[in-house]
Structures are given as C-alpha cells and as structure tokens.
Design a protein around this motif. Structure first.
Motif, PDB file in Angstrom:
ATOM      1  N   MET A   4      -6.833  -5.606  -4.613  1.00  0.00           N
ATOM      2  CA  MET A   4      -7.020  -6.440  -3.442  1.00  0.00           C
ATOM      3  C   MET A   4      -7.491  -5.551  -2.305  1.00  0.00           C
ATOM      4  O   MET A   4      -7.938  -4.436  -2.526  1.00  0.00           O
ATOM      5  CB  MET A   4      -5.700  -7.129  -3.099  1.00  0.00           C
ATOM      6  CG  MET A   4      -5.277  -8.127  -4.155  1.00  0.00           C
ATOM      7  SD  MET A   4      -3.834  -9.003  -3.612  1.00  0.00           S
ATOM      8  CE  MET A   4      -3.080  -9.315  -5.184  1.00  0.00           C
ATOM      9  N   GLU A   5      -7.376  -6.026  -1.109  1.00  0.00           N
ATOM     10  CA  GLU A   5      -7.779  -5.233   0.046  1.00  0.00           C
ATOM     11  C   GLU A   5      -6.701  -4.198   0.321  1.00  0.00           C
ATOM     12  O   GLU A   5      -5.788  -4.406   1.100  1.00  0.00           O
ATOM     13  CB  GLU A   5      -7.985  -6.153   1.255  1.00  0.00           C
ATOM     14  CG  GLU A   5      -9.095  -7.173   1.038  1.00  0.00           C
ATOM     15  CD  GLU A   5      -9.212  -8.114   2.214  1.00  0.00           C
ATOM     16  OE1 GLU A   5      -8.497  -7.902   3.224  1.00  0.00           O
ATOM     17  OE2 GLU A   5      -9.993  -9.055   2.135  1.00  0.00           O
ATOM     18  N   LEU A   6      -6.825  -3.067  -0.341  1.00  0.00           N
ATOM     19  CA  LEU A   6      -5.749  -2.081  -0.325  1.00  0.00           C
ATOM     20  C   LEU A   6      -5.826  -1.111   0.836  1.00  0.00           C
ATOM     21  O   LEU A   6      -4.967  -0.262   0.982  1.00  0.00           O
ATOM     22  CB  LEU A   6      -5.743  -1.313  -1.644  1.00  0.00           C
ATOM     23  CG  LEU A   6      -5.427  -2.153  -2.887  1.00  0.00           C
ATOM     24  CD1 LEU A   6      -5.388  -1.253  -4.110  1.00  0.00           C
ATOM     25  CD2 LEU A   6      -4.107  -2.876  -2.731  1.00  0.00           C
ATOM     26  N   GLU A   7      -6.867  -1.230   1.662  1.00  0.00           N
ATOM     27  CA  GLU A   7      -6.987  -0.254   2.728  1.00  0.00           C
ATOM     28  C   GLU A   7      -5.842  -0.340   3.734  1.00  0.00           C
ATOM     29  O   GLU A   7      -5.520   0.629   4.400  1.00  0.00           O
ATOM     30  CB  GLU A   7      -8.344  -0.400   3.459  1.00  0.00           C
ATOM     31  CG  GLU A   7      -8.604  -1.770   4.062  1.00  0.00           C
ATOM     32  CD  GLU A   7      -9.324  -2.696   3.118  1.00  0.00           C
ATOM     33  OE1 GLU A   7      -9.242  -2.450   1.899  1.00  0.00           O
ATOM     34  OE2 GLU A   7      -9.958  -3.643   3.579  1.00  0.00           O
ATOM     35  N   THR A   8      -5.207  -1.500   3.826  1.00  0.00           N
ATOM     36  CA  THR A   8      -4.093  -1.638   4.753  1.00  0.00           C
ATOM     37  C   THR A   8      -2.774  -1.896   4.024  1.00  0.00           C
ATOM     38  O   THR A   8      -1.758  -2.116   4.667  1.00  0.00           O
ATOM     39  CB  THR A   8      -4.351  -2.788   5.743  1.00  0.00           C
ATOM     40  OG1 THR A   8      -4.603  -3.990   5.012  1.00  0.00           O
ATOM     41  CG2 THR A   8      -5.547  -2.474   6.631  1.00  0.00           C
ATOM     42  N   PHE A   9      -2.807  -1.908   2.692  1.00  0.00           N
ATOM     43  CA  PHE A   9      -1.597  -2.175   1.926  1.00  0.00           C
ATOM     44  C   PHE A   9      -1.331  -1.044   0.952  1.00  0.00           C
ATOM     45  O   PHE A   9      -2.203  -0.248   0.631  1.00  0.00           O
ATOM     46  CB  PHE A   9      -1.728  -3.501   1.161  1.00  0.00           C
ATOM     47  CG  PHE A   9      -1.929  -4.692   2.056  1.00  0.00           C
ATOM     48  CD1 PHE A   9      -0.931  -5.093   2.930  1.00  0.00           C
ATOM     49  CD2 PHE A   9      -3.124  -5.396   2.036  1.00  0.00           C
ATOM     50  CE1 PHE A   9      -1.110  -6.178   3.763  1.00  0.00           C
ATOM     51  CE2 PHE A   9      -3.310  -6.493   2.856  1.00  0.00           C
ATOM     52  CZ  PHE A   9      -2.305  -6.881   3.726  1.00  0.00           C
ATOM     53  N   MET A  10      -0.104  -1.002   0.446  1.00  0.00           N
ATOM     54  CA  MET A  10       0.285   0.069  -0.458  1.00  0.00           C
ATOM     55  C   MET A  10      -0.092  -0.250  -1.895  1.00  0.00           C
ATOM     56  O   MET A  10      -0.022  -1.393  -2.328  1.00  0.00           O
ATOM     57  CB  MET A  10       1.798   0.315  -0.378  1.00  0.00           C
ATOM     58  CG  MET A  10       2.273   0.864   0.946  1.00  0.00           C
ATOM     59  SD  MET A  10       4.029   1.321   0.894  1.00  0.00           S
ATOM     60  CE  MET A  10       3.982   2.750  -0.182  1.00  0.00           C
ATOM     61  N   ASP A  11      -0.457   0.783  -2.618  1.00  0.00           N
ATOM     62  CA  ASP A  11      -0.631   0.675  -4.054  1.00  0.00           C
ATOM     63  C   ASP A  11       0.769   0.656  -4.665  1.00  0.00           C
ATOM     64  O   ASP A  11       1.632   1.468  -4.305  1.00  0.00           O
ATOM     65  CB  ASP A  11      -1.429   1.879  -4.564  1.00  0.00           C
ATOM     66  CG  ASP A  11      -1.795   1.753  -6.026  1.00  0.00           C
ATOM     67  OD1 ASP A  11      -0.864   1.653  -6.848  1.00  0.00           O
ATOM     68  OD2 ASP A  11      -2.997   1.766  -6.338  1.00  0.00           O
ATOM     69  N   CYS A  12       0.996  -0.247  -5.616  1.00  0.00           N
ATOM     70  CA  CYS A  12       2.337  -0.357  -6.180  1.00  0.00           C
ATOM     71  C   CYS A  12       2.770   0.917  -6.896  1.00  0.00           C
ATOM     72  O   CYS A  12       3.965   1.225  -6.957  1.00  0.00           O
ATOM     73  CB  CYS A  12       2.442  -1.567  -7.107  1.00  0.00           C
ATOM     74  SG  CYS A  12       1.263  -1.577  -8.453  1.00  0.00           S
ATOM     75  N   GLU A  13       1.827   1.691  -7.417  1.00  0.00           N
ATOM     76  CA  GLU A  13       2.193   2.946  -8.064  1.00  0.00           C
ATOM     77  C   GLU A  13       2.717   3.962  -7.054  1.00  0.00           C
ATOM     78  O   GLU A  13       3.489   4.856  -7.404  1.00  0.00           O
ATOM     79  CB  GLU A  13       1.012   3.517  -8.830  1.00  0.00           C
ATOM     80  CG  GLU A  13       0.670   2.731 -10.083  1.00  0.00           C
ATOM     81  CD  GLU A  13      -0.352   3.442 -10.938  1.00  0.00           C
ATOM     82  OE1 GLU A  13       0.046   4.344 -11.717  1.00  0.00           O
ATOM     83  OE2 GLU A  13      -1.536   3.094 -10.842  1.00  0.00           O
ATOM     84  N   VAL A  14       2.289   3.825  -5.803  1.00  0.00           N
ATOM     85  CA  VAL A  14       2.805   4.684  -4.735  1.00  0.00           C
ATOM     86  C   VAL A  14       4.146   4.149  -4.248  1.00  0.00           C
ATOM     87  O   VAL A  14       5.115   4.900  -4.083  1.00  0.00           O
ATOM     88  CB  VAL A  14       1.803   4.761  -3.563  1.00  0.00           C
ATOM     89  CG1 VAL A  14       2.395   5.551  -2.397  1.00  0.00           C
ATOM     90  CG2 VAL A  14       0.496   5.389  -4.031  1.00  0.00           C
ATOM     91  N   LEU A  15       4.208   2.832  -4.039  1.00  0.00           N
ATOM     92  CA  LEU A  15       5.449   2.216  -3.560  1.00  0.00           C
ATOM     93  C   LEU A  15       6.603   2.474  -4.513  1.00  0.00           C
ATOM     94  O   LEU A  15       7.724   2.770  -4.094  1.00  0.00           O
ATOM     95  CB  LEU A  15       5.237   0.707  -3.375  1.00  0.00           C
ATOM     96  CG  LEU A  15       6.454  -0.102  -2.920  1.00  0.00           C
ATOM     97  CD1 LEU A  15       6.945   0.384  -1.555  1.00  0.00           C
ATOM     98  CD2 LEU A  15       6.126  -1.582  -2.877  1.00  0.00           C
ATOM     99  N   PHE A  16       6.322   2.369  -5.817  1.00  0.00           N
ATOM    100  CA  PHE A  16       7.368   2.542  -6.823  1.00  0.00           C
ATOM    101  C   PHE A  16       7.235   3.887  -7.535  1.00  0.00           C
ATOM    102  O   PHE A  16       7.438   3.982  -8.739  1.00  0.00           O
ATOM    103  CB  PHE A  16       7.300   1.409  -7.854  1.00  0.00           C
ATOM    104  CG  PHE A  16       7.480   0.039  -7.276  1.00  0.00           C
ATOM    105  CD1 PHE A  16       8.677  -0.341  -6.704  1.00  0.00           C
ATOM    106  CD2 PHE A  16       6.437  -0.875  -7.297  1.00  0.00           C
ATOM    107  CE1 PHE A  16       8.856  -1.618  -6.172  1.00  0.00           C
ATOM    108  CE2 PHE A  16       6.592  -2.150  -6.777  1.00  0.00           C
ATOM    109  CZ  PHE A  16       7.802  -2.525  -6.206  1.00  0.00           C
ATOM    110  N   ALA A  17       6.871   4.904  -6.771  1.00  0.00           N
ATOM    111  CA  ALA A  17       6.667   6.233  -7.356  1.00  0.00           C
ATOM    112  C   ALA A  17       7.881   6.650  -8.170  1.00  0.00           C
ATOM    113  O   ALA A  17       9.029   6.422  -7.776  1.00  0.00           O
ATOM    114  CB  ALA A  17       6.399   7.254  -6.250  1.00  0.00           C
ATOM    115  N   ASP A  18       7.613   7.252  -9.312  1.00  0.00           N
ATOM    116  CA  ASP A  18       8.673   7.553 -10.259  1.00  0.00           C
ATOM    117  C   ASP A  18       9.722   8.519  -9.715  1.00  0.00           C
ATOM    118  O   ASP A  18       9.398   9.541  -9.124  1.00  0.00           O
ATOM    119  CB  ASP A  18       8.085   8.146 -11.549  1.00  0.00           C
ATOM    120  CG  ASP A  18       7.331   7.099 -12.353  1.00  0.00           C
ATOM    121  OD1 ASP A  18       7.487   5.905 -12.052  1.00  0.00           O
ATOM    122  OD2 ASP A  18       6.600   7.489 -13.276  1.00  0.00           O
TER     123      ASP A  18
END
Length: 200
Positions: A4-18
């Motif tokens: 999606m328009e990720l320039e202002t939102f977080m990538d879920c892989e970053v948000l839920f970083a291991d």
C-alpha cells in the motif's frame, strides 16, 4: 508483493521485528503458565515474522483469498496477509480484548483500514469463537485460508469450525500443533518451523 502507500506507514516486518526470545522454533514456550491469564486453549506466544512469512508462502496466500485467524493475538498474521499478499479481507478472532485493541493499533500503524470500506481490510473481534455471533462469523464461507495457533485442547474445541472450512476446500494452516488427529489431508509440512498445511 503487494504494497500500500507505505511511505507514511510501517512495514509489518519492521513493526513485528523478530525477538529471538519469543521465537517458538528456538525453544518451547510451554508449559502454559502465565499469571492471571487463561492459557489453556491459546496462549499469546507471538510467532516470529520468519514463521509468518513462511506460513503465507506455504499457503500460497494471494489477493483472491479471505483469511481467518483463530486466536489472532496482536494481529500479525492478518496484517501481513494484507500488506504482503494483498488479501481482500483478513479477520482475526481473539479471546483477549486487550489483544484486539493492540491489533487495531497495529493495523493503523501499517496503514491498513479496520473500520471503513476497502478492498483490503482487517477486522478484529474479541470473544468466544465457539458460540453466538462469533461462531457464525467464523463459519463464513468466504474464508479460503484459516490460520490456527492453539493447543491440542484449543484446536479440539474449535474442531467443528476447522472441519467446516476443511470440507469446503479451504487451506488450514496450523502453527506448532499439528491437526493429524482430525484426519485431515496434510498437504505440506515445514519440520523446522513447525508449520502444517491441510487441504481436502
């Protein structure tokens, strides 16, 4: 990969970083004893993003799918399915209301709508999925992917829901606890990450 328009939102892989300390493939998180929390059916043990991405791959999840996560925790499987695979709808049902609130917060961080019409939307519900309106919702025939991470007792409690979707041809992705005792056809297994895909 769907973005999606990720320039202002977080990538879920970053948000839920291991966090290795929470990675179930490194060590067992059981026995299930957490003070003040009923963990008999579905303890909240966050899956690593490595495992989430592998589950999406094994299920060949795509934009034509509707996803149901039974015991959805912090929403990471639903949100990843939308952001990484472009699924049209992902629904998570979770017993603990504070985890549903966390899931909705995470959806907003990822720029995924939860309360407005959209082609790619996540919805999260708190309550007992074995009875009432949530039991009816869990049997919606539009779901083509069902993700479940529950103990053997928990899976047994929702067996009628799982079997309903299995008999329709949906893919059942089981995390850590296999469903072989249900007589389902095992389509694929990842022995390292403890993932199982069943389909009739």
């Amino acid at each position: 990969i769907f973005f999606m328009e990720l320039e202002t939102f977080m990538d879920c892989e970053v948000l839920f970083a291991d966090d290795p300390s929470l990675d179930i493939e490194n060590e067992s998180p059981f026995p299930l004893l957490i003070e003040g929390v009923d963990t008999s059916y579905a303890p909240f043990i966050p899956s690593s993003m490595k495992k989430i991405m592998r589950a999406l791959e094994m299920g060949n999840v795509n934009r034509n799918d509707g996803v149901l996560d039974l015991g959805s925790g912090d929403g990471r499987f639903c949100l990843s399915a939308i952001q990484k695979c472009g699924v049209r709808l992902a629904v998570g049902i979770e017993l603990e209301e504070h985890l549903v609130e966390l899931s909705e917060e995470n959806a907003k961080k990822c720029g995924i709508p939860i309360d407005q019409p959209s082609e790619n939307i996540a919805r999260f519900y708190a309550g007992d999925m074995t009875s009432g309106d949530l039991a009816e919702l869990a049997r919606d025939p539009s779901f083509t992917i069902v993700f479940v991470f529950m103990t053997k007792d928990g899976s047994e409690a929702i067996r009628p829901i799982l079997t309903f979707h299995y008999e329709r041809g949906a893919k059942i992705i089981a995390n850590h606890f296999p469903l072989d005792a249900f007589g389902y056809n095992l389509k694929e297994r990842d022995p390292v990450l403890d993932l199982y895909v069943y389909q009739k």
